[in-house]
Design a protein around this motif. Structure first.
Motif, PDB file in Angstrom:
ATOM      1  N   UNK A  47       6.995   8.729  -9.382  1.00  0.00           N
ATOM      2  CA  UNK A  47       6.589  10.121  -9.567  1.00  0.00           C
ATOM      3  C   UNK A  47       7.757  11.106  -9.461  1.00  0.00           C
ATOM      4  N   UNK A  48       8.788  10.740  -8.702  1.00  0.00           N
ATOM      5  CA  UNK A  48       9.978  11.599  -8.654  1.00  0.00           C
ATOM      6  C   UNK A  48      10.624  11.686 -10.037  1.00  0.00           C
ATOM      7  N   UNK A  49      10.644  10.559 -10.732  1.00  0.00           N
ATOM      8  CA  UNK A  49      11.285  10.505 -12.048  1.00  0.00           C
ATOM      9  C   UNK A  49      10.333  10.777 -13.199  1.00  0.00           C
ATOM     10  N   UNK A  50       9.059  10.475 -12.999  1.00  0.00           N
ATOM     11  CA  UNK A  50       8.076  10.588 -14.082  1.00  0.00           C
ATOM     12  C   UNK A  50       6.774  11.203 -13.570  1.00  0.00           C
ATOM     13  N   UNK A  51       6.784  12.486 -13.200  1.00  0.00           N
ATOM     14  CA  UNK A  51       5.578  13.107 -12.637  1.00  0.00           C
ATOM     15  C   UNK A  51       4.384  13.080 -13.592  1.00  0.00           C
ATOM     16  N   UNK A  52       4.627  12.970 -14.872  1.00  0.00           N
ATOM     17  CA  UNK A  52       3.528  12.924 -15.846  1.00  0.00           C
ATOM     18  C   UNK A  52       2.690  11.650 -15.725  1.00  0.00           C
ATOM     19  N   UNK A  53       3.155  10.679 -14.956  1.00  0.00           N
ATOM     20  CA  UNK A  53       2.414   9.429 -14.776  1.00  0.00           C
ATOM     21  C   UNK A  53       1.453   9.466 -13.591  1.00  0.00           C
ATOM     22  N   UNK A  54       1.321  10.596 -12.937  1.00  0.00           N
ATOM     23  CA  UNK A  54       0.501  10.671 -11.724  1.00  0.00           C
ATOM     24  C   UNK A  54      -0.937  10.228 -11.952  1.00  0.00           C
ATOM     25  N   UNK A  55      -1.495  10.492 -13.119  1.00  0.00           N
ATOM     26  CA  UNK A  55      -2.870  10.083 -13.398  1.00  0.00           C
ATOM     27  C   UNK A  55      -2.985   8.585 -13.681  1.00  0.00           C
ATOM     28  N   UNK A  56      -1.896   7.951 -14.111  1.00  0.00           N
ATOM     29  CA  UNK A  56      -1.936   6.535 -14.497  1.00  0.00           C
ATOM     30  C   UNK A  56      -1.604   5.582 -13.359  1.00  0.00           C
ATOM     31  N   UNK A  57      -0.875   6.049 -12.361  1.00  0.00           N
ATOM     32  CA  UNK A  57      -0.434   5.153 -11.289  1.00  0.00           C
ATOM     33  C   UNK A  57      -1.577   4.531 -10.478  1.00  0.00           C
ATOM     34  N   UNK A  58      -2.625   5.263 -10.137  1.00  0.00           N
ATOM     35  CA  UNK A  58      -3.713   4.602  -9.399  1.00  0.00           C
ATOM     36  C   UNK A  58      -4.291   3.405 -10.167  1.00  0.00           C
ATOM     37  N   UNK A  59      -4.415   3.534 -11.459  1.00  0.00           N
ATOM     38  CA  UNK A  59      -4.940   2.417 -12.281  1.00  0.00           C
ATOM     39  C   UNK A  59      -3.948   1.252 -12.285  1.00  0.00           C
ATOM     40  N   UNK A  60      -2.659   1.552 -12.358  1.00  0.00           N
ATOM     41  CA  UNK A  60      -1.639   0.502 -12.318  1.00  0.00           C
ATOM     42  C   UNK A  60      -1.730  -0.267 -11.004  1.00  0.00           C
ATOM     43  N   UNK A  61      -1.833   0.457  -9.908  1.00  0.00           N
ATOM     44  CA  UNK A  61      -1.931  -0.183  -8.587  1.00  0.00           C
ATOM     45  C   UNK A  61      -3.199  -1.026  -8.493  1.00  0.00           C
ATOM     46  N   UNK A  62      -4.285  -0.499  -8.984  1.00  0.00           N
ATOM     47  CA  UNK A  62      -5.546  -1.255  -8.976  1.00  0.00           C
ATOM     48  C   UNK A  62      -5.407  -2.557  -9.773  1.00  0.00           C
ATOM     49  N   UNK A  63      -4.804  -2.476 -10.947  1.00  0.00           N
ATOM     50  CA  UNK A  63      -4.613  -3.674 -11.772  1.00  0.00           C
ATOM     51  C   UNK A  63      -3.676  -4.678 -11.103  1.00  0.00           C
ATOM     52  N   UNK A  64      -2.637  -4.177 -10.460  1.00  0.00           N
ATOM     53  CA  UNK A  64      -1.726  -5.064  -9.737  1.00  0.00           C
ATOM     54  C   UNK A  64      -2.464  -5.816  -8.634  1.00  0.00           C
ATOM     55  N   UNK A  65      -3.259  -5.098  -7.871  1.00  0.00           N
ATOM     56  CA  UNK A  65      -3.980  -5.713  -6.763  1.00  0.00           C
ATOM     57  C   UNK A  65      -5.028  -6.711  -7.240  1.00  0.00           C
ATOM     58  N   UNK A  66      -5.562  -6.504  -8.435  1.00  0.00           N
ATOM     59  CA  UNK A  66      -6.531  -7.445  -8.992  1.00  0.00           C
ATOM     60  C   UNK A  66      -5.859  -8.658  -9.631  1.00  0.00           C
ATOM     61  N   UNK A  67      -4.653  -8.482 -10.133  1.00  0.00           N
ATOM     62  CA  UNK A  67      -3.970  -9.552 -10.874  1.00  0.00           C
ATOM     63  C   UNK A  67      -3.566 -10.720  -9.990  1.00  0.00           C
ATOM     64  N   UNK A  68      -3.248 -10.436  -8.746  1.00  0.00           N
ATOM     65  CA  UNK A  68      -2.735 -11.466  -7.839  1.00  0.00           C
ATOM     66  C   UNK A  68      -3.727 -11.628  -6.688  1.00  0.00           C
ATOM     67  N   UNK A  69      -4.301 -12.807  -6.525  1.00  0.00           N
ATOM     68  CA  UNK A  69      -5.292 -13.017  -5.464  1.00  0.00           C
ATOM     69  C   UNK A  69      -4.721 -12.775  -4.063  1.00  0.00           C
ATOM     70  N   UNK A  70      -5.509 -12.122  -3.238  1.00  0.00           N
ATOM     71  CA  UNK A  70      -5.178 -11.907  -1.820  1.00  0.00           C
ATOM     72  C   UNK A  70      -3.786 -11.298  -1.618  1.00  0.00           C
ATOM     73  N   UNK A  72      -2.744  -8.059  -0.988  1.00  0.00           N
ATOM     74  CA  UNK A  72      -2.493  -6.953  -0.060  1.00  0.00           C
ATOM     75  C   UNK A  72      -2.524  -7.450   1.389  1.00  0.00           C
ATOM     76  N   UNK A  73      -1.408  -7.238   2.086  1.00  0.00           N
ATOM     77  CA  UNK A  73      -1.280  -7.611   3.494  1.00  0.00           C
ATOM     78  C   UNK A  73      -1.774  -6.451   4.351  1.00  0.00           C
ATOM     79  N   UNK A  74      -2.581  -6.771   5.335  1.00  0.00           N
ATOM     80  CA  UNK A  74      -3.066  -5.776   6.286  1.00  0.00           C
ATOM     81  C   UNK A  74      -2.799  -6.291   7.704  1.00  0.00           C
ATOM     82  N   UNK A  75      -2.966  -5.419   8.679  1.00  0.00           N
ATOM     83  CA  UNK A  75      -2.845  -5.830  10.072  1.00  0.00           C
ATOM     84  C   UNK A  75      -1.422  -6.026  10.558  1.00  0.00           C
ATOM     85  N   UNK A  76      -0.450  -5.535   9.842  1.00  0.00           N
ATOM     86  CA  UNK A  76       0.958  -5.698  10.193  1.00  0.00           C
ATOM     87  C   UNK A  76       1.513  -4.511  10.985  1.00  0.00           C
ATOM     88  N   UNK A  77       0.787  -3.419  10.982  1.00  0.00           N
ATOM     89  CA  UNK A  77       1.300  -2.147  11.512  1.00  0.00           C
ATOM     90  C   UNK A  77       1.758  -2.229  12.968  1.00  0.00           C
TER      91      UNK A  77
END
Length: 187
Positions: A47-70, A72-77
């Motif tokens: 977004x620093x380099x391409x602010x016009x992509x702000x509407x598309x990034x959530x979909x990209x992240x969603x697709x990434x998380x769906x493409x690879x099983x399991x 997202x790591x949680x509980x590491x904090x």
């Protein structure tokens, strides 16, 4: 248990490298992992380099998380505060690696993940070029198929093989691109 790797934010942006690494994760040769915090980090850079992509990034992240099983790591904090790295902002990556049982952190920022710290956790930081060539050595056929699918997916505009390999080299995958040139006829 499968071999587990954490993708650092710096290898998830730019898009061509991210897409290739996701395709490789889909081969089932290893289990790729990242966190929502890693996703936030690379997407802020976009977004620093391409602010016009702000509407598309959530979909990209969603697709990434769906493409690879399991993926997202949680509980590491809770582990973050007890870790020491040259850049304290990278502790979350190491914490996620520990939590997920990762053996590798794939990153361009090798100096930020010193062996003296990581070895105590049985983790190694590796440059993405080294990582891809290691995977190529382990299963040439699956990697070639993933690379071919990745290149074929690039339709806007389509990329001839030579141009595609030049792009990989420009992204830091110099050895990978050189090794793949021997297989241009199947890519």
């Amino acid at each position: 248990m499968r071999f587990v790797v954490i993708y650092d934010a710096c290898v998830l942006y730019p898009a061509p490298l991210r897409d290739l690494l996701i395709r490789l994760a889909m081969t089932d040769l290893f289990a790729a992992r990242w966190t929502d915090q890693i996703q936030d980090e690379w997407s802020r850079s976009v977004l620093k380099n391409r602010p016009e992509l702000s509407d598309k990034l959530p979909r990209t992240i969603e697709l990434m998380n769906k493409a690879v099983p399991d993926v997202v790591v949680t509980g590491y904090e809770a582990l973050i505060e007890g870790l020491t790295l040259p850049d304290p902002d990278d502790r979350h990556v190491l914490a996620a690696a520990i939590q997920s049982g990762a053996q590798l952190i794939v990153t361009f920022n090798l100096k930020d993940f010193p062996d003296s710290v990581l070895s105590g956790f049985g983790i190694e930081a590796v440059h993405p070029d080294d990582f891809v060539t290691q995977q190529f050595d382990l299963n040439e056929g699956k990697i070639l198929a993933a690379v071919e699918k990745h290149r074929q997916s690039l339709r806007k505009p389509p990329k001839p093989v030579g141009e595609y390999l030049d792009t990989l080299a420009a992204l830091g995958l110099v050895v990978t691109a050189e090794r793949l040139r021997k297989f241009e006829d199947v890519l």
